[in-house]
Design a protein around this motif. Sequence first.
Motif, mmCIF file in Angstrom:
data_model
loop_
_atom_site.group_PDB
_atom_site.id
_atom_site.type_symbol
_atom_site.label_atom_id
_atom_site.label_comp_id
_atom_site.label_asym_id
_atom_site.label_seq_id
_atom_site.Cartn_x
_atom_site.Cartn_y
_atom_site.Cartn_z
ATOM 1 N N UNK A 1 2.675 4.131 2.718
ATOM 2 C CA UNK A 1 3.069 2.862 3.346
ATOM 3 C C UNK A 1 2.280 1.641 2.917
ATOM 4 N N UNK A 2 2.384 1.247 1.659
ATOM 5 C CA UNK A 2 1.756 0.045 1.131
ATOM 6 C C UNK A 2 0.231 0.102 1.089
ATOM 7 N N UNK A 3 -0.351 1.247 1.450
ATOM 8 C CA UNK A 3 -1.817 1.369 1.379
ATOM 9 C C UNK A 3 -2.219 1.757 -0.042
ATOM 10 N N UNK B 1 -12.541 1.636 7.251
ATOM 11 C CA UNK B 1 -11.363 0.807 6.979
ATOM 12 C C UNK B 1 -11.714 -0.557 6.400
ATOM 13 N N UNK B 2 -12.973 -0.945 6.425
ATOM 14 C CA UNK B 2 -13.313 -2.311 6.023
ATOM 15 C C UNK B 2 -12.678 -3.279 7.003
ATOM 16 N N UNK B 3 -11.978 -4.275 6.456
ATOM 17 C CA UNK B 3 -11.262 -5.217 7.318
ATOM 18 C C UNK B 3 -9.750 -5.117 7.127
ATOM 19 N N UNK B 4 -9.290 -4.016 6.517
ATOM 20 C CA UNK B 4 -7.845 -3.881 6.251
ATOM 21 C C UNK B 4 -7.066 -3.602 7.525
ATOM 22 N N UNK B 5 -7.642 -2.774 8.415
ATOM 23 C CA UNK B 5 -6.968 -2.469 9.674
ATOM 24 C C UNK B 5 -5.709 -1.630 9.520
ATOM 25 N N UNK B 6 -5.563 -0.917 8.395
ATOM 26 C CA UNK B 6 -4.362 -0.107 8.186
ATOM 27 C C UNK B 6 -4.756 1.330 7.863
ATOM 28 N N UNK B 7 -3.972 2.242 8.399
ATOM 29 C CA UNK B 7 -4.250 3.671 8.215
ATOM 30 C C UNK B 7 -2.931 4.420 8.079
ATOM 31 N N UNK B 8 -2.782 5.198 7.009
ATOM 32 C CA UNK B 8 -1.592 6.026 6.829
ATOM 33 C C UNK B 8 -1.847 7.440 7.304
ATOM 34 N N UNK B 9 -0.814 8.097 7.816
ATOM 35 C CA UNK B 9 -0.926 9.468 8.294
ATOM 36 C C UNK B 9 0.253 10.267 7.762
ATOM 37 N N UNK B 10 0.004 11.492 7.327
ATOM 38 C CA UNK B 10 1.056 12.358 6.798
ATOM 39 C C UNK B 10 1.656 13.206 7.908
ATOM 40 N N UNK C 1 -2.943 17.577 8.850
ATOM 41 C CA UNK C 1 -2.354 16.317 8.423
ATOM 42 C C UNK C 1 -3.449 15.539 7.703
ATOM 43 N N UNK C 2 -3.056 14.511 6.955
ATOM 44 C CA UNK C 2 -4.020 13.709 6.202
ATOM 45 C C UNK C 2 -3.965 12.262 6.639
ATOM 46 N N UNK C 3 -5.121 11.608 6.544
ATOM 47 C CA UNK C 3 -5.217 10.169 6.798
ATOM 48 C C UNK C 3 -5.575 9.474 5.479
ATOM 49 N N UNK C 4 -4.949 8.343 5.230
ATOM 50 C CA UNK C 4 -5.138 7.595 3.984
ATOM 51 C C UNK C 4 -5.481 6.148 4.313
ATOM 52 N N UNK C 5 -6.457 5.569 3.607
ATOM 53 C CA UNK C 5 -6.822 4.176 3.834
ATOM 54 C C UNK C 5 -7.572 3.623 2.612
ATOM 55 N N UNK C 6 -7.753 2.331 2.588
ATOM 56 C CA UNK C 6 -8.563 1.659 1.572
ATOM 57 C C UNK C 6 -9.807 1.060 2.224
ATOM 58 N N UNK C 7 -10.919 1.206 1.536
ATOM 59 C CA UNK C 7 -12.155 0.596 2.017
ATOM 60 C C UNK C 7 -12.287 -0.773 1.359
ATOM 61 N N UNK D 1 -11.978 15.894 2.369
ATOM 62 C CA UNK D 1 -11.643 14.529 2.025
ATOM 63 C C UNK D 1 -11.831 14.268 0.547
ATOM 64 N N UNK D 2 -11.383 13.098 0.108
ATOM 65 C CA UNK D 2 -11.494 12.702 -1.287
ATOM 66 C C UNK D 2 -11.437 11.181 -1.344
ATOM 67 N N UNK D 3 -11.933 10.629 -2.453
ATOM 68 C CA UNK D 3 -11.892 9.177 -2.617
ATOM 69 C C UNK D 3 -11.826 8.840 -4.099
ATOM 70 N N UNK D 4 -11.139 7.756 -4.412
ATOM 71 C CA UNK D 4 -11.043 7.280 -5.790
ATOM 72 C C UNK D 4 -10.591 5.825 -5.788
ATOM 73 N N UNK D 5 -11.309 4.973 -6.544
ATOM 74 C CA UNK D 5 -10.919 3.573 -6.702
ATOM 75 C C UNK D 5 -10.706 2.870 -5.359
ATOM 76 N N UNK D 6 -11.579 3.170 -4.399
ATOM 77 C CA UNK D 6 -11.476 2.504 -3.115
ATOM 78 C C UNK D 6 -10.470 3.109 -2.167
ATOM 79 N N UNK D 7 -9.689 4.108 -2.625
ATOM 80 C CA UNK D 7 -8.708 4.773 -1.754
ATOM 81 C C UNK D 7 -9.358 6.018 -1.169
#
Length: 215
Positions: free
Chosen positions: A131-133, A199-208, A157-163, A83-89
């Motif tokens: 997708x807008x994440x 996910x925080x309260x965003x409720x959105x998750x991207x998948x590759x 596959x990868x999952x992408x989200x914002x915290x 995994x990886x993270x940067x600027x809340x992503x």
Amino acid sequence: MGATRWTVRVVGVAAAMAALAGCDTPPAPRPAPGPTGAARPAATPPRPPAAAPTAPAAPSPLPSAAADEPCPAGGVRVRQAGGDSAMGVRIMSVELVNCSAEPYALEGHPQIRLLDRKRAPLEAEVRHGSADIAGGVPSMDRPAEPVTLQPGQRASFAMLWRNLVTDPSVPASEGWAVEVVPKPGAPVVTAELRDSVDLGSTGRLGVSAWRASSS
């Protein structure tokens, strides 16, 4: 005649005393023999041969719990890969291993569902790609391609989200496991996660889409 005999006696006694005195004196020590050649040093006992250096023992392979488990009914198992993270992503990779004895074909995007600590499903909108994440992530937005895995080969596959907490009235959600349907009609397999999908309260998750692993 009388004087002569006395003289003889005296001489005899003196001789006897001299003999007795000679018996009491120890004989002189014999001279040490002279050197017969160059002195030789005392022989040094041979040293035992040095032991050959012992090679360090090869490290024992780390135990692999997955290798000891039976292959699931669907012929594949899944696990968190990185995994990886940067600027809340956040981005997390999930790997699938073909543990069956037959080729395993994949195409498109997996169907996934997050589970919380109590293994209850989380409410999340799963989208394909970034997708807008996040503003365009090439690794997430690559088009799907067919992937065929031979026994022992892997894909991911990868999952992408914002915290982010966008609504304080909505409790922040964290996923600690992910259910994966690798392809339509395949059995569900579950991956336990070392790191949470926060996910925080965003409720959105991207998948590759599925990608074959290079190693």
